[in-house]
Design a protein around this motif. Structure first.
Motif, short mmCIF file in Angstrom:
data_model
loop_
_atom_site.label_atom_id
_atom_site.label_comp_id
_atom_site.label_asym_id
_atom_site.label_seq_id
_atom_site.Cartn_x
_atom_site.Cartn_y
_atom_site.Cartn_z
N SER A 43 0.83 -1.21 0.00
CA SER A 43 0.00 0.00 0.00
C SER A 43 0.86 1.25 0.00
CB SER A 43 -0.92 0.01 1.22
OG SER A 43 -1.77 -1.11 1.24
N TYR A 47 0.86 3.92 -2.96
CA TYR A 47 0.42 5.26 -2.59
C TYR A 47 1.40 6.32 -3.09
CZ TYR A 47 -0.97 9.16 0.43
OH TYR A 47 -1.36 10.39 0.92
N SER A 171 -5.83 7.32 3.85
CA SER A 171 -5.72 7.30 2.39
C SER A 171 -4.63 6.36 1.92
CB SER A 171 -5.46 8.70 1.85
OG SER A 171 -4.26 9.24 2.39
N LEU A 172 -3.72 5.97 2.84
CA LEU A 172 -2.67 5.03 2.47
C LEU A 172 -3.27 3.73 1.94
CD1 LEU A 172 0.37 4.23 2.50
CD2 LEU A 172 0.01 3.40 4.82
N ASP A 175 -6.25 4.80 -1.10
CA ASP A 175 -5.63 5.19 -2.36
C ASP A 175 -4.49 4.26 -2.76
OD1 ASP A 175 -7.31 7.33 -2.37
OD2 ASP A 175 -5.84 8.77 -1.63
N GLY A 176 -4.07 3.42 -1.84
CA GLY A 176 -2.95 2.53 -2.11
C GLY A 176 -3.38 1.14 -2.48
#
Length: 221
Positions: A43, A47, A171-172, A175-176
């Motif tokens: 991740s 990211y 968001s890691l 979005d990762g």
């Protein structure tokens, strides 16, 4: 096989059961550690870098292969051995574990197993009874330890670290790793600027509006 020998074999089998329960517990702890570690690593790099579709697919495949391999070897295998579906330790191997815990017993447990497999005779039975009597005060279960402190550290460290990352940077993972999972829907960020003439955005209700926009930057397919 007389009662004392059956009782001795039962004690040996309980040690064997505890051995595989210990392996199962440590194996599951290791799986949690590997799963969380690989999840964070994959991740994190996705990211930061935003991999291409082929590389995202490769990382996703590698993630599942590594975790499935650890789960199969460290969790499934001892679980199947615990229930006698896969081959277990022999009685002789368990006796050696007991000997490591109680070296003063020397080869007595192993000798009892060997004598019990020989042809019965009064001399053999007497020898077995004499050797078993020497081990009545020994707790064979102590030959295997669950080592809960070590197992607990396997659980607490990765799960605490994962919770910390989720709180610090959610968001890691959104979005990762989720972007890797949906790699077929992967879209790359493009550095472009779209300009619109705002002075011509006023229009009467029900009428058409033609908006002119200018795109600054390069868009590659």
């Amino acid at each position: 096989m007389n009662d004392s020998v059956e009782n001795f074999i039962s004690r040996i089998e309980k040690v064997s059961d505890k051995y595989y329960k210990s392996l199962l517990l440590r194996g599951f702890s290791l799986f949690v550690l590997v799963f969380v570690s690989s999840l964070v690593i994959v991740s994190f790099f996705e990211y930061l870098i935003q991999f291409s579709q082929p590389l995202s697919f490769f990382l996703l495949l590698l993630f599942f292969i590594v975790n499935a391999g650890v789960f199969a070897i460290k969790v499934c295998k001892p679980f199947l051995q615990l229930f006698n579906i896969l081959p277990r330790l022999s009685y002789s191997d368990v006796c050696r574990l007991i000997q490591l815990k109680y070296p003063e017993l020397q080869d007595i447990p192993l000798n009892i197993i060997e004598l019990s497999q020989q042809q019965k005779s009064e001399l053999t039975d007497a020898s077995i009874q004499q050797k078993i009597s020497k081990m009545l005060n020994y707790d064979f279960s102590q030959a295997v330890s669950y080592n809960f402190k070590s197992v607990l550290s396997y659980f607490l460290f990765p799960l605490t670290f994962l919770a910390f990352l989720i709180l610090l940077c959610p968001s890691l993972f959104s979005d990762g790793f989720f972007r890797i999972i949906h790699f077929l829907q992967h879209t790359e960020n493009i550095n472009v600027l779209i300009s619109v003439d705002e002075s011509k955005l006023l229009v009467e209700q029900g009428s058409d509006l033609r908006v002119k926009s200018i795109i600054h930057g390069n868009i590659s397919a």
